[in-house]
Design a protein around this motif. Structure first.
Motif, PDB file in Angstrom:
ATOM      1  N   PRO A   1       0.848  -1.189   0.000  1.00 19.80           N
ATOM      2  CA  PRO A   1       0.000   0.000   0.000  1.00 19.80           C
ATOM      3  C   PRO A   1       0.891   1.250   0.000  1.00 19.80           C
ATOM      4  CG  PRO A   1      -0.567  -1.456   1.805  1.00 19.80           C
ATOM      5  CD  PRO A   1       0.660  -1.996   1.168  1.00 19.80           C
TER       6      PRO A   1
ATOM      7  N   LEU B   1       0.446   1.761  -3.258  1.00 13.70           N
ATOM      8  CA  LEU B   1       0.555   1.644  -4.714  1.00 13.70           C
ATOM      9  C   LEU B   1      -0.045   0.344  -5.240  1.00 13.70           C
ATOM     10  CD1 LEU B   1       4.125   3.080  -5.041  1.00 13.70           C
ATOM     11  CD2 LEU B   1       1.976   4.219  -5.564  1.00 13.70           C
ATOM     12  N   PHE B   2       0.173  -0.710  -4.509  1.00 15.93           N
ATOM     13  CA  PHE B   2      -0.365  -2.021  -4.899  1.00 15.93           C
ATOM     14  C   PHE B   2      -0.007  -2.409  -6.327  1.00 15.93           C
ATOM     15  CE2 PHE B   2      -3.689  -0.822  -1.701  1.00 15.93           C
ATOM     16  CZ  PHE B   2      -3.272  -1.725  -0.752  1.00 15.93           C
TER      17      PHE B   2
ATOM     18  N   ASN C   1       1.419  -4.602  -9.280  1.00 14.67           N
ATOM     19  CA  ASN C   1       1.337  -6.051  -9.393  1.00 14.67           C
ATOM     20  C   ASN C   1       2.680  -6.650  -9.793  1.00 14.67           C
ATOM     21  OD1 ASN C   1       0.201  -8.453  -9.256  1.00 14.67           O
ATOM     22  ND2 ASN C   1      -1.233  -8.169 -10.974  1.00 14.67           N
ATOM     23  N   THR C   2       3.565  -6.820  -8.819  1.00 13.70           N
ATOM     24  CA  THR C   2       4.871  -7.407  -9.113  1.00 13.70           C
ATOM     25  C   THR C   2       4.781  -8.914  -8.883  1.00 13.70           C
ATOM     26  OG1 THR C   2       5.507  -6.990  -6.854  1.00 13.70           O
ATOM     27  CG2 THR C   2       6.135  -5.341  -8.489  1.00 13.70           C
TER      28      THR C   2
ATOM     29  N   ALA D   1       4.483  -9.993  -5.327  1.00 13.74           N
ATOM     30  CA  ALA D   1       3.562  -9.160  -4.570  1.00 13.74           C
ATOM     31  C   ALA D   1       3.014  -9.864  -3.331  1.00 13.74           C
ATOM     32  CB  ALA D   1       2.418  -8.722  -5.483  1.00 13.74           C
ATOM     33  N   VAL D   2       2.554 -11.105  -3.496  1.00 12.30           N
ATOM     34  CA  VAL D   2       1.907 -11.771  -2.365  1.00 12.30           C
ATOM     35  C   VAL D   2       2.891 -11.980  -1.219  1.00 12.30           C
ATOM     36  CG1 VAL D   2       0.763 -13.863  -1.635  1.00 12.30           C
ATOM     37  CG2 VAL D   2       0.240 -12.881  -3.860  1.00 12.30           C
TER      38      VAL D   2
ATOM     39  N   PRO E   1      -4.532  -1.262   5.854  1.00  9.36           N
ATOM     40  CA  PRO E   1      -4.759  -1.585   4.433  1.00  9.36           C
ATOM     41  C   PRO E   1      -4.517  -3.056   4.117  1.00  9.36           C
ATOM     42  CG  PRO E   1      -3.453   0.389   4.644  1.00  9.36           C
ATOM     43  CD  PRO E   1      -3.609  -0.146   6.017  1.00  9.36           C
TER      44      PRO E   1
ATOM     45  N   ASP F   1      -7.799  -3.757   2.303  1.00  8.35           N
ATOM     46  CA  ASP F   1      -7.683  -3.607   0.860  1.00  8.35           C
ATOM     47  C   ASP F   1      -7.195  -4.862   0.160  1.00  8.35           C
ATOM     48  OD1 ASP F   1      -8.468  -1.118   1.463  1.00  8.35           O
ATOM     49  OD2 ASP F   1      -6.498  -0.187   1.228  1.00  8.35           O
ATOM     50  N   VAL F   2      -6.284  -5.595   0.784  1.00 10.44           N
ATOM     51  CA  VAL F   2      -5.768  -6.780   0.102  1.00 10.44           C
ATOM     52  C   VAL F   2      -6.203  -8.064   0.795  1.00 10.44           C
ATOM     53  CG1 VAL F   2      -3.819  -5.837  -1.122  1.00 10.44           C
ATOM     54  CG2 VAL F   2      -3.603  -6.386   1.291  1.00 10.44           C
TER      55      VAL F   2
ATOM     56  N   ARG G   1      -6.834 -11.130  -1.193  1.00 11.43           N
ATOM     57  CA  ARG G   1      -5.759 -11.798  -1.916  1.00 11.43           C
ATOM     58  C   ARG G   1      -4.852 -12.598  -0.984  1.00 11.43           C
ATOM     59  NH1 ARG G   1      -3.065  -6.934  -4.769  1.00 11.43           N
ATOM     60  NH2 ARG G   1      -1.427  -8.461  -5.140  1.00 11.43           N
TER      61      ARG G   1
ATOM     62  N   MET H   1      -2.564 -12.528 -11.744  1.00  8.93           N
ATOM     63  CA  MET H   1      -3.529 -11.991 -10.769  1.00  8.93           C
ATOM     64  C   MET H   1      -4.268 -10.808 -11.359  1.00  8.93           C
ATOM     65  SD  MET H   1      -2.034 -12.252  -7.001  1.00  8.93           S
ATOM     66  CE  MET H   1      -0.434 -11.601  -7.275  1.00  8.93           C
TER      67      MET H   1
ATOM     68  N   ALA I   1      -5.522  -7.916  -9.082  1.00 11.71           N
ATOM     69  CA  ALA I   1      -4.578  -7.002  -8.441  1.00 11.71           C
ATOM     70  C   ALA I   1      -4.666  -5.592  -8.989  1.00 11.71           C
ATOM     71  CB  ALA I   1      -3.163  -7.524  -8.631  1.00 11.71           C
TER      72      ALA I   1
ATOM     73  N   THR J   1      -6.994  -3.398  -7.265  1.00 12.86           N
ATOM     74  CA  THR J   1      -6.801  -3.093  -5.856  1.00 12.86           C
ATOM     75  C   THR J   1      -6.544  -1.604  -5.653  1.00 12.86           C
ATOM     76  OG1 THR J   1      -5.674  -5.177  -5.780  1.00 12.86           O
ATOM     77  CG2 THR J   1      -5.592  -3.826  -3.811  1.00 12.86           C
ATOM     78  N   MET J   2      -7.294  -1.038  -4.749  1.00 16.84           N
ATOM     79  CA  MET J   2      -7.130   0.397  -4.484  1.00 16.84           C
ATOM     80  C   MET J   2      -7.085   0.613  -2.982  1.00 16.84           C
ATOM     81  SD  MET J   2      -6.879   2.577  -6.880  1.00 16.84           S
ATOM     82  CE  MET J   2      -7.429   4.025  -6.000  1.00 16.84           C
ATOM     83  N   VAL J   3      -6.398   1.623  -2.614  1.00 16.40           N
ATOM     84  CA  VAL J   3      -6.406   1.950  -1.191  1.00 16.40           C
ATOM     85  C   VAL J   3      -7.772   2.515  -0.827  1.00 16.40           C
ATOM     86  CG1 VAL J   3      -4.266   2.418  -0.034  1.00 16.40           C
ATOM     87  CG2 VAL J   3      -4.931   3.759  -2.027  1.00 16.40           C
ATOM     88  N   SER J   4      -8.213   2.253   0.355  1.00 13.68           N
ATOM     89  CA  SER J   4      -9.521   2.774   0.749  1.00 13.68           C
ATOM     90  C   SER J   4      -9.385   3.925   1.730  1.00 13.68           C
ATOM     91  CB  SER J   4     -10.349   1.667   1.384  1.00 13.68           C
ATOM     92  OG  SER J   4      -9.626   1.144   2.479  1.00 13.68           O
TER      93      SER J   4
ATOM     94  N   PHE K   1      -2.378  10.733  -3.982  1.00  9.36           N
ATOM     95  CA  PHE K   1      -3.730  10.336  -3.571  1.00  9.36           C
ATOM     96  C   PHE K   1      -4.566  11.492  -3.058  1.00  9.36           C
ATOM     97  CE2 PHE K   1      -1.567   6.287  -3.392  1.00  9.36           C
ATOM     98  CZ  PHE K   1      -2.451   5.510  -4.107  1.00  9.36           C
TER      99      PHE K   1
END
Lengths: 261, 1004
Positions: free
Chosen positions: A45, A47-48, A50-51, A54-55, A90, A94-95, A98, B1, B4, B7-10, B37
């Motif tokens: 967070p 930016l999230f 997708n690398t 990532a997980v 977050p 947010d994730v 996943r 994925m 992914a 996915t956004m910050v809330s 942001f």
């Protein structure tokens, strides 16, 4: 494996070792370094991105922040708790979809609820509560916090004070202790409005103190700016909780005199 | 994925929490993420603004981090609507604030920044302090913005900002780098006139523009010369004209002529004379052959019967010298251009046009005359004024000649104005003006004549030669010094002032001053005004001399004359006049304060300057003297004439004032600023005032209404018809007050001014102010105190005509298209005769029904004529056309009505109309005018009205001229005979009216 990730996980291992040793100063130190390292991961967070890793990165970072929150409770630093919790949040909100559910999640959410209760931020407490799912509400940690809040609201302060024994986790004790004080503050605040004067015996009972000495100490503590308990014509005055209004504690035998006035 | 990506910050809570971390790198990380942001989470972030602010102020924090913090705070403040805070933090953000970013935030802040910068810059310039106070960051932002505009080829924006910021360097850059330099320059000139309020600065801008113009490979000389005129640099104009005249190309010469005509339109006499004198004489020609050109008016006076001079010149020079053909050509062109610059060419053409197209309605005058009571001298002279105004410049004095008995009832000052009225009627009759007036002029001490008519004649000479008085000034001076009768002095002072308007001639000034110092009330008043007229717009130091005398004298009349005179001297000087205005408006004497109002009005004429408006409004409500209050409101009209739409709004409250003087002022203010526009709002404001309870308010409102409605016909605005009927009713009503009756009579005159071919216009087509017109109206508004000053209104009349001229400055046959229904702009229908003798019966009742029929019939005729014109072979139709035009116009359509009634309800009105050069083009019509593409002539500049030079595509074919020299040449023997007739008792000099033009074949 990504060298950066390796570096972070190694550092995290050392942090955990120190944590187990209860060497909290070293922990804080490591934690600071960890956080700086984490800023380099774009998958985290806010930016999230997708690398490929990532997980793994998210999992690791989440775990680091969970430890950070627990650490802050251990060193009894509420500000740090708030800071770390917000940075951790977050990862849950947010994730969450996943990642596998974290073991610590409900524990930490419960802690946060408790913290809000302690700081008497009831509105935020309920906001947080609304965000939780039905399953989360079943969790003992969350349940504990919710029950405490209910007792607190009902005015069943004895139950609140007894909650220390039913704490679901050792970290909760810190907050339940603090909560007792919050409860007293609450009672004192009400009494201040409700009574012109109050007999010391009654005050002691109401504030759930076992001795007068404790009561006087509490009085000193909550109203730092209050000078002391002054004795004028067998009345005790003290300023209530930072407010300007006078709240009088009177010795038991003076009650009749005062009521006659 | 795949999930992914979604996915956004809330919440920004995490990042905000990170700000509290102790490690600077974490803070930086948080800041840079928050920036991206902020658009989404600004409500959350706004609670943490104090923390971010403290980061910005933290000295230990890195430079870039601090700027980042500033940018973040700025954005949050922007979202909170705190633009001032937002801007100051954006400035703190330095280079991080990206002007090229296309976001609302950047746009808003940029405009804020520019506003801020503009106000700082102009404040710095006005207080003449160092501009150092301007924040360098702010300046940097604005500069970045300007550079970006220029890079993006948004030159207009760049120029606008540069002008407002007083950054001439950037302005120049923007202009020179633009792809269409001419277009941008024209835009810039326009902008500098309408948006630059300070005169000095505007001059700076124009100077820069001239510089840029000069660097261009193909300069737009028209615009340069306009700029130069504003800057008062006659040498520059002269150089350009000379260059063009010496060119081999005929086009260039045409161009030079066009420039000259455009300059003349601005009526800046002193400047034009200077330009003329700066033009160098042709090299190989002996100087005496040029002489007649440079002193042409005087020359023309002496030799009344000479043919047009240019012809004479070419003949003379080519006959005597076998000189260099180039020089001969130059000499020939020089004579022409001098003729134009002296104003003679345009005046002569205008005169011809007004004469041949005169459409005044004598019946109106007749009705007025008959309805008036015999002994009422006010209305009697008002009728004479109305006649003069109606026929201004047309040389038609039929009405006077038909009613000599009636006219002879004018005695004393009425006689003065009756005589002066001739000047208005013959306005611009430069060649024969003096011989026309000869019977009335002072006869060199021989006496005999009444001083009133002698004075009036001198005044009339001034009116004839207004602003073009080179030839007559000496005569007027002699007359002034040769008399000590105050009435004659009065006329001579006014005449001299008019003739030498704005020339600042020291000798004349001294002459008039000596009259002033005789301390005679009547002569002194005129002397004061005359001095002012002489010194218009010079901001001369003589103003203080005049002010001193105004304090000294006992006569209110003299003080008033001087007050107006002083006001005239500061004409157009804007800020320069502030000291004088301050001095006058603070004076004890209400008459001088009243002069101060005029000074404000004239100094800030047509600028719509806020400061001036505020000051005037202040006086309008706070002064103790009614005169001052009235004038203050009236003065608003002058300040606002460049934006007529504004005036009704600004004075609307004042027009409802309890004080009748203020209401009167409001009416005239609207009349002045909206003159000739027919603005609907103005009419609505004036309408209730025309039936006010106070007589003089009605008078003012009627006059103002007439000024607004001049040349508007009923088809455009039905209220014009209503107003005409109202005027008639007032005039015929026996019980109406004299004051409003007089107003109605004057209004009737103004409404049909100049044979219905002129309008009141205070701005030239290039948006410059017309000095003579503004001064004329200013003095006109004095008629409150002195009726003869009514004639000054004639100075503000400008002919509404398109006149195409060929290389010989003749009017060739040329057609243009008016893409609108003809009825919208046609002449008002003539009134029909009421049943001969009984004046009581309202002719209007007849009008409304028959008018429509007649209009239709007339259109019918026009259509026919048009059809014929277009079908018939060109050469043969030329003569026929003129004949037809004559018959249809001159016979008032009465005959048509008889001829054509059965065809009444046929065919709808055509949506366009062909106009023949010279054509009457009323201001509202200008936007519908189009030039035909396959025409033989090509206009040098595509202006819809005024004088336009036409390039001839087939120079070898014979040209057909539609307006010839006939009025002047035909009347020159009349002028000669007038001298013989002057002893006759009737003494209306031009008994032989010049014949209407006959078409003829002109072979070159």
């Amino acid at each position: 494996m990504d060298p950066q990730l390796t570096e972070v996980s190694q550092l995290f291992e050392r942090f955990k070792a120190a944590f187990v040793r209860k060497d909290f100063d070293t922990c804080t130190n490591f934690l600071s370094q960890l956080k700086v390292l984490l800023t380099k991961f774009v998958s985290l967070p806010p930016l999230f991105e997708n690398t490929p890793n990532a997980v793994n990165e998210l999992l690791l970072a989440g775990e680091i922040y969970e430890h950070a929150v627990v650490l802050s409770v251990k060193i009894e630093d509420q500000d740090a708790f708030e800071r770390d919790f917000f940075q951790l949040k977050p990862y849950y909100t947010d994730v969450g979809s996943r990642l596998p559910l974290s073991q610590q999640e409900y524990l930490i959410l419960g802690l946060n609820l408790l913290r809000l209760l302690v700081q008497n931020r009831i509105a935020e407490f309920h906001t947080e509560l609304e965000l939780l799912s039905a399953t989360a509400l079943e969790n003992p940690c969350i349940k504990h916090a919710v029950e405490l809040e209910q007792s607190f609201m009902e005015g069943a302060y004895n139950r609140v004070l007894g909650a220390r024994q039913t704490a679901p986790h050792e970290t909760y004790v810190y907050f339940t202790d603090l909560l007792a004080k919050t409860v007293r503050d609450e009672i004192a605040g009400c009494s201040e409005k409700a009574y012109n004067y109050l007999a010391i015996n009654d005050a002691r009972q109401m504030l759930l103190f076992s001795s007068d000495q404790e009561l006087f100490e509490y009085c000193k503590e909550v109203s730092v700016q209050v000078t002391s308990i002054i004795s004028i014509k067998c009345e005790f005055f003290f300023k209530g909780f930072g407010k300007q209004r006078l709240f009088r504690l009177v010795p038991n035998d003076c009650r009749s005199i005062l009521s006659r006035r | 994925m795949p999930a992914a990506a979604a996915t956004m910050v809330s919440s920004a809570g995490g990042l905000l929490a990170m700000l509290n971390e102790s490690h600077p790198q974490l803070k930086y990380h948080a800041l840079s993420n928050l920036i991206s942001f902020v658009d989404q989470f600004w409500p959350e972030i706004s609670t943490s603004v104090p923390i971010i602010e403290s980061l910005y102020e933290d000295e230990e924090f890195g430079q870039q981090q601090r700027q980042l913090a500033a940018l973040l705070v700025s954005k949050v403040f922007y979202y909170l609507g705190e633009l001032n805070d937002s801007l100051s933090y954006a400035l703190g953000a330095g280079p991080l604030f990206d002007v090229s970013e296309d976001s609302d935030y950047v746009h808003t802040l940029l405009s804020k920044a520019i506003d801020e910068y503009v106000s700082l810059r102009s404040k710095a310039a006005e207080s003449s302090d160092e501009a150092a106070k301007v924040d360098s960051m702010l300046e940097a932002i604005v500069e970045r913005m300007l550079d970006k505009c220029i890079m993006d080829e948004k030159y207009q924006q760049a120029m606008g900002i540069a002008i407002e910021c007083r950054r001439l360097d950037k302005l120049e850059e923007a202009i020179t780098r633009s792809d269409n330099v001419h277009g941008t320059l024209a835009y810039c000139i326009n902008a500098s006139h309408s948006f630059v309020y300070r005169r000095e600065y505007r001059q700076d801008v124009l100077r820069l523009l001239v510089k840029v113009y000069g660097k261009l490979p193909s300069p737009d000389y028209l615009s340069i010369c306009q700029c130069l005129m504003f800057l008062y640099e006659p040498e520059g104009v002269a150089n350009i004209l000379e260059k063009l005249l010496r060119s081999e190309n005929k086009e260039d010469a045409l161009y030079a002529f066009q420039i000259a005509f455009d300059l003349v339109e601005n009526e800046h006499q002193a400047f034009l004379l200077n330009v003329r004198d700066c033009l160098s004489a042709p090299k190989s020609l002996p100087s005496e052959s040029v002489q007649p050109g440079s002193s042409s008016p005087a020359h023309a006076q002496n030799e009344n019967s000479t043919a047009p001079e240019d012809v004479q010149m070419t003949n003379g020079s080519s006959a005597i010298h076998e000189a260099d053909p180039k020089e001969v050509m130059y000499a020939e062109r020089l004579t022409k251009i001098k003729g134009i610059l002296s104003g003679e060419a345009s005046i002569q053409l205008t005169l011809q046009f007004l004469f041949s197209c005169n459409k005044s309605d004598l019946l109106i005058l007749k009705t007025i005359k008959q309805s008036l009571e015999m002994r009422n001298s006010v209305c009697h002279s008002a009728t004479i004024y109305a006649n003069a105004i109606m026929h201004a410049g047309t040389t038609v004095d039929t009405f006077l000649r038909d009613n000599l008995d009636w006219l002879s009832r004018a005695t004393n000052w009425a006689k003065f104005s009756a005589t002066a009225g001739l000047g208005v009627i013959h306005r611009g009759h430069l060649q024969q003006g003096r011989s026309l007036m000869a019977p009335y002029l002072p006869q060199g001490g021989a006496g005999g004549g009444s001083p009133y008519s002698e004075g009036g004649a001198l005044y009339a000479l001034g009116l004839i030669h207004a602003n073009h008085g080179e030839g007559i000034k000496q005569f007027l001076r002699d007359s002034l010094s040769g008399t000590n009768v105050e009435v004659i002095q009065h006329g001579a002072c006014l005449g001299l002032g008019l003739a030498a308007l704005g020339t600042a001639d020291e000798d004349i000034y001294d002459d008039i001053k000596s009259v002033l110092y005789t301390d005679s009330a009547v002569a002194g008043e005129a002397a004061g005004i005359g001095m002012g007229l002489l010194m218009v717009g010079t901001a001369t130091e003589k103003a203080s001399e005049m002010l001193a005398y105004a304090h000294e004298t006992q006569h209110e009349k003299i003080i008033r004359g001087l007050a107006l005179g002083i006001a005239l001297t500061v004409y157009g000087r804007e800020e320069e006049a502030d000291t004088l205005i301050e001095q006058m408006t603070r004076d004890q004497d209400p008459i001088l304060r009243y002069g101060g109002m005029y000074a404000l009005a004239l100094a800030y004429r047509g600028t719509a300057n806020n400061k001036a408006i505020r000051q005037l409004l202040h006086f309008a409500v706070s002064d103790v003297s009614d005169d001052v209050r009235r004038t203050a409101v009236l003065a608003l009209g002058f300040v606002l004439y460049s934006e007529p739409e504004q005036t009704p709004r600004i004075v609307s409250l004042l027009s409802e004032s309890y004080n009748p003087h203020v209401r009167y002022g409001a009416a005239l203010a609207v009349g002045i600023s909206c003159a000739g526009t027919g603005l609907s709002k103005a009419i609505s404001l004036l309408e209730p005032l025309t039936s006010d309870v106070v007589d003089f308010v009605r008078q003012g409102a009627l006059i103002a209404m007439a000024m607004v409605m001049v040349q508007i016909n009923e088809a455009c605005d039905s209220r014009v018809g209503t107003f005409r009927r109202q005027l008639e009713k007032i005039i015929l009503d026996k019980h109406e007050d004299t004051m409003s009756k007089m107003g109605a009579i004057l209004a009737a005159g103004i409404l049909d001014a100049g044979g219905r071919n002129v309008t009141i216009r205070l701005l030239s087509k290039t948006k410059h102010d017309k000095v003579t017109a503004v001064v004329g109206l200013a003095v006109f508004s004095q008629f409150w105190y002195w009726y003869p000053l009514i004639y000054f209104v004639s100075l503000s009349f400008s002919t509404t005509a398109f006149m195409g001229l060929n290389y010989d400055l003749k009017v060739p046959k040329f057609e243009l298209l008016s893409h609108a229904k003809p009825s919208l702009f046609e002449y008002p229908k003539p009134t029909t005769a009421p049943t001969t003798t009984s004046a009581v019966k309202l002719p209007t009742a007849v009008l409304s029904t028959s008018a429509k029929a007649k209009a239709r019939a007339k259109k019918e005729a026009e259509q026919k004529a048009n059809a014929e014109k277009s079908t018939g072979p060109e050469s043969s139709s030329a003569a026929a056309n003129t004949g037809k035009g004559k018959s249809s116009s001159e016979k008032d359509g009465e005959a048509m009505q008889v001829d054509n009634p059965p065809e009444k309800k046929s065919e709808p009105e055509p949506s366009f109309e062909m106009l023949t050069n010279p054509a009457r083009v009323v201001p509202a019509q200008e936007k519908f005018i189009k030039f035909l593409e396959d025409s033989r002539y090509v206009p040098v500049k595509s202006a819809p009205s005024g004088f336009v030079l036409l390039g001839d595509l087939c120079p070898n074919e014979p040209e057909v001229l539609s307006l010839t020299d006939s009025p002047t040449s035909a009347s020159s023997p009349a002028g000669g005979s007038a001298a013989g007739q002057q002893s006759s008792s009737s003494a209306m000099a031009v008994d032989d009216e010049p014949q209407p033009p006959q078409a003829f074949e002109y072979t070159s």
